[in-house]
Scaffold this motif. Structure first.
Motif, PDB file in Angstrom:
ATOM      1  N   ASP A  72      26.782  42.285  53.354  1.00 60.89           N
ATOM      2  CA  ASP A  72      26.734  41.918  54.771  1.00 60.89           C
ATOM      3  C   ASP A  72      27.795  40.885  55.139  1.00 60.89           C
ATOM      4  O   ASP A  72      28.506  41.047  56.128  1.00 60.89           O
ATOM      5  CB  ASP A  72      25.343  41.393  55.142  1.00 60.89           C
ATOM      6  CG  ASP A  72      24.279  42.463  54.959  1.00 60.89           C
ATOM      7  OD1 ASP A  72      24.612  43.659  55.105  1.00 60.89           O
ATOM      8  OD2 ASP A  72      23.133  42.098  54.656  1.00 60.89           O
ATOM      9  N   THR A  73      27.892  39.817  54.387  1.00 58.59           N
ATOM     10  CA  THR A  73      28.908  38.783  54.621  1.00 58.59           C
ATOM     11  C   THR A  73      29.623  38.522  53.303  1.00 58.59           C
ATOM     12  O   THR A  73      29.282  37.587  52.576  1.00 58.59           O
ATOM     13  CB  THR A  73      28.284  37.475  55.155  1.00 58.59           C
ATOM     14  OG1 THR A  73      27.257  37.062  54.249  1.00 58.59           O
ATOM     15  CG2 THR A  73      27.716  37.649  56.536  1.00 58.59           C
ATOM     16  N   PRO A  74      30.598  39.363  52.953  1.00 57.23           N
ATOM     17  CA  PRO A  74      31.272  39.239  51.659  1.00 57.23           C
ATOM     18  C   PRO A  74      31.951  37.881  51.493  1.00 57.23           C
ATOM     19  O   PRO A  74      32.502  37.327  52.434  1.00 57.23           O
ATOM     20  CB  PRO A  74      32.316  40.355  51.678  1.00 57.23           C
ATOM     21  CG  PRO A  74      31.958  41.240  52.801  1.00 57.23           C
ATOM     22  CD  PRO A  74      31.138  40.440  53.755  1.00 57.23           C
ATOM     23  N   ARG A  75      31.879  37.362  50.260  1.00 59.30           N
ATOM     24  CA  ARG A  75      32.522  36.099  49.895  1.00 59.30           C
ATOM     25  C   ARG A  75      33.512  36.379  48.776  1.00 59.30           C
ATOM     26  O   ARG A  75      33.210  37.137  47.852  1.00 59.30           O
ATOM     27  CB  ARG A  75      31.475  35.093  49.407  1.00 59.30           C
ATOM     28  CG  ARG A  75      30.488  34.678  50.479  1.00 59.30           C
ATOM     29  CD  ARG A  75      29.334  33.860  49.914  1.00 59.30           C
ATOM     30  NE  ARG A  75      28.620  34.484  48.807  1.00 59.30           N
ATOM     31  CZ  ARG A  75      27.697  35.436  48.929  1.00 59.30           C
ATOM     32  NH1 ARG A  75      27.375  35.893  50.109  1.00 59.30           N
ATOM     33  NH2 ARG A  75      27.086  35.936  47.861  1.00 59.30           N
ATOM     34  N   LEU A  76      34.669  35.741  48.858  1.00 59.44           N
ATOM     35  CA  LEU A  76      35.690  35.923  47.839  1.00 59.44           C
ATOM     36  C   LEU A  76      35.179  35.410  46.501  1.00 59.44           C
ATOM     37  O   LEU A  76      34.727  34.276  46.394  1.00 59.44           O
ATOM     38  CB  LEU A  76      36.964  35.175  48.245  1.00 59.44           C
ATOM     39  CG  LEU A  76      38.162  35.350  47.323  1.00 59.44           C
ATOM     40  CD1 LEU A  76      38.550  36.822  47.201  1.00 59.44           C
ATOM     41  CD2 LEU A  76      39.329  34.540  47.862  1.00 59.44           C
ATOM     42  N   GLU A  77      35.250  36.259  45.495  1.00 57.11           N
ATOM     43  CA  GLU A  77      34.766  35.911  44.172  1.00 57.11           C
ATOM     44  C   GLU A  77      35.896  35.799  43.149  1.00 57.11           C
ATOM     45  O   GLU A  77      35.864  34.946  42.277  1.00 57.11           O
ATOM     46  CB  GLU A  77      33.760  36.976  43.713  1.00 57.11           C
ATOM     47  CG  GLU A  77      33.125  36.674  42.376  1.00 57.11           C
ATOM     48  CD  GLU A  77      32.066  37.709  42.028  1.00 57.11           C
ATOM     49  OE1 GLU A  77      32.414  38.893  41.850  1.00 57.11           O
ATOM     50  OE2 GLU A  77      30.900  37.322  41.934  1.00 57.11           O
ATOM     51  N   GLU A  78      36.917  36.663  43.266  1.00 60.86           N
ATOM     52  CA  GLU A  78      37.972  36.681  42.255  1.00 60.86           C
ATOM     53  C   GLU A  78      39.252  37.281  42.815  1.00 60.86           C
ATOM     54  O   GLU A  78      39.214  38.198  43.619  1.00 60.86           O
ATOM     55  CB  GLU A  78      37.502  37.512  41.053  1.00 60.86           C
ATOM     56  CG  GLU A  78      38.455  37.579  39.916  1.00 60.86           C
ATOM     57  CD  GLU A  78      37.881  38.373  38.756  1.00 60.86           C
ATOM     58  OE1 GLU A  78      38.517  39.372  38.362  1.00 60.86           O
ATOM     59  OE2 GLU A  78      36.807  38.004  38.258  1.00 60.86           O
ATOM     60  N   ILE A  79      40.372  36.732  42.363  1.00 60.63           N
ATOM     61  CA  ILE A  79      41.689  37.296  42.652  1.00 60.63           C
ATOM     62  C   ILE A  79      42.346  37.548  41.304  1.00 60.63           C
ATOM     63  O   ILE A  79      42.384  36.661  40.454  1.00 60.63           O
ATOM     64  CB  ILE A  79      42.582  36.332  43.454  1.00 60.63           C
ATOM     65  CG1 ILE A  79      41.891  35.859  44.725  1.00 60.63           C
ATOM     66  CG2 ILE A  79      43.924  37.002  43.767  1.00 60.63           C
ATOM     67  CD1 ILE A  79      42.628  34.728  45.434  1.00 60.63           C
ATOM     68  N   GLU A  80      42.865  38.745  41.116  1.00 53.75           N
ATOM     69  CA  GLU A  80      43.491  39.076  39.837  1.00 53.75           C
ATOM     70  C   GLU A  80      44.854  39.712  40.071  1.00 53.75           C
ATOM     71  O   GLU A  80      44.994  40.627  40.889  1.00 53.75           O
ATOM     72  CB  GLU A  80      42.593  40.037  39.056  1.00 53.75           C
ATOM     73  CG  GLU A  80      43.078  40.321  37.672  1.00 53.75           C
ATOM     74  CD  GLU A  80      42.088  41.148  36.873  1.00 53.75           C
ATOM     75  OE1 GLU A  80      42.489  41.660  35.815  1.00 53.75           O
ATOM     76  OE2 GLU A  80      40.929  41.285  37.289  1.00 53.75           O
ATOM     77  N   ALA A  81      45.865  39.209  39.360  1.00 55.47           N
ATOM     78  CA  ALA A  81      47.187  39.829  39.384  1.00 55.47           C
ATOM     79  C   ALA A  81      47.129  41.050  38.478  1.00 55.47           C
ATOM     80  O   ALA A  81      46.505  41.008  37.412  1.00 55.47           O
ATOM     81  CB  ALA A  81      48.242  38.843  38.896  1.00 55.47           C
ATOM     82  N   THR A  82      47.762  42.131  38.866  1.00 52.77           N
ATOM     83  CA  THR A  82      47.646  43.368  38.100  1.00 52.77           C
ATOM     84  C   THR A  82      48.777  43.565  37.105  1.00 52.77           C
ATOM     85  O   THR A  82      48.784  44.560  36.392  1.00 52.77           O
ATOM     86  CB  THR A  82      47.587  44.584  39.045  1.00 52.77           C
ATOM     87  OG1 THR A  82      48.803  44.642  39.786  1.00 52.77           O
ATOM     88  CG2 THR A  82      46.393  44.492  39.979  1.00 52.77           C
ATOM     89  N   THR A  83      49.735  42.630  37.048  1.00 54.51           N
ATOM     90  CA  THR A  83      50.834  42.765  36.108  1.00 54.51           C
ATOM     91  C   THR A  83      50.763  41.692  35.033  1.00 54.51           C
ATOM     92  O   THR A  83      50.157  40.640  35.226  1.00 54.51           O
ATOM     93  CB  THR A  83      52.201  42.659  36.808  1.00 54.51           C
ATOM     94  OG1 THR A  83      52.320  41.348  37.363  1.00 54.51           O
ATOM     95  CG2 THR A  83      52.349  43.711  37.893  1.00 54.51           C
ATOM     96  N   ARG A  84      51.415  41.941  33.938  1.00 50.27           N
ATOM     97  CA  ARG A  84      51.421  41.010  32.804  1.00 50.27           C
ATOM     98  C   ARG A  84      52.031  39.663  33.186  1.00 50.27           C
ATOM     99  O   ARG A  84      51.606  38.622  32.697  1.00 50.27           O
ATOM    100  CB  ARG A  84      52.189  41.642  31.659  1.00 50.27           C
ATOM    101  CG  ARG A  84      52.265  40.794  30.446  1.00 50.27           C
ATOM    102  CD  ARG A  84      53.074  41.464  29.368  1.00 50.27           C
ATOM    103  NE  ARG A  84      53.233  40.536  28.281  1.00 50.27           N
ATOM    104  CZ  ARG A  84      53.190  40.868  27.027  1.00 50.27           C
ATOM    105  NH1 ARG A  84      53.001  42.120  26.695  1.00 50.27           N
ATOM    106  NH2 ARG A  84      53.346  39.966  26.092  1.00 50.27           N
ATOM    107  N   ASP A  85      53.035  39.667  34.045  1.00 55.18           N
ATOM    108  CA  ASP A  85      53.707  38.427  34.449  1.00 55.18           C
ATOM    109  C   ASP A  85      52.880  37.596  35.413  1.00 55.18           C
ATOM    110  O   ASP A  85      53.175  36.433  35.630  1.00 55.18           O
ATOM    111  CB  ASP A  85      55.063  38.741  35.089  1.00 55.18           C
ATOM    112  CG  ASP A  85      56.035  39.341  34.098  1.00 55.18           C
ATOM    113  OD1 ASP A  85      55.893  39.075  32.875  1.00 55.18           O
ATOM    114  OD2 ASP A  85      56.942  40.080  34.529  1.00 55.18           O
TER     115      ASP A  85
END
Length: 153
Positions: A75-88
């Motif tokens: 209903d009210t999403p909260r940011l939980e995680e940010i992930e870079a998709t590359t090795r660098d």
């Protein structure tokens, strides 16, 4: 308990003025917190999917790095995680709009600092990244930006 700062406070101001997004999302209209993240970071090639736990957003920063954002709650999403998709990884400055200014002003952080993952959990912000001088680190910050713990690998 998930961290509420970016979605509740930081993105609330963005939501008040967000009506249309210059995005290339081909699916149905995104939930406002998802759209606000995409707009705040000027993401390109945006896609999102809804899931029982909450939406997931994938987008490309203006510099080309692809990030995945996991939000919690339907209903009210909260940011939980940010992930870079590359090795660098991706530049920490690319997600500055979602972090307390005190973290970005910390001596550890400079224009060359990269991150692999940022977690918003239990009133803390945990960053796994690489400092400008090439050292891997795991840092834990309070929501006000105070450094609680840091470990260099």
């Amino acid at each position: 308990m998930p961290f509420h700062f970016p979605v509740r406070l930081g993105l609330a101001a963005l939501l008040s003025g967000a009506t249309a997004l210059p995005l290339h999302a081909t699916q149905a209209e995104m939930p406002q917190p998802v759209a606000a993240i995409a707009q705040a970071l000027s993401l390109n090639d945006v896609t999102w999917r809804s899931s029982p736990g909450g939406p997931t957003l994938i987008g490309r920063l203006p510099g080309g790095e692809v990030l995945e954002f996991e939000l919690e709650g339907e209903d009210t999403p909260r940011l939980e995680e940010i992930e870079a998709t590359t090795r660098d990884g991706a530049p920490l400055s690319g997600v500055a709009a979602l972090l307390p200014a005190a973290i970005l002003q910390h001596g550890l952080i400079d224009d060359d600092t990269m991150f692999h993952e940022i977690e918003f959990d239990d009133g803390k912000i945990e960053i796994d990244g690489v400092s400008g001088d090439g050292r891997r680190f795991e840092a834990e910050f309070a929501t006000d930006g105070r450094l609680l713990e840091i470990e260099f690998n």
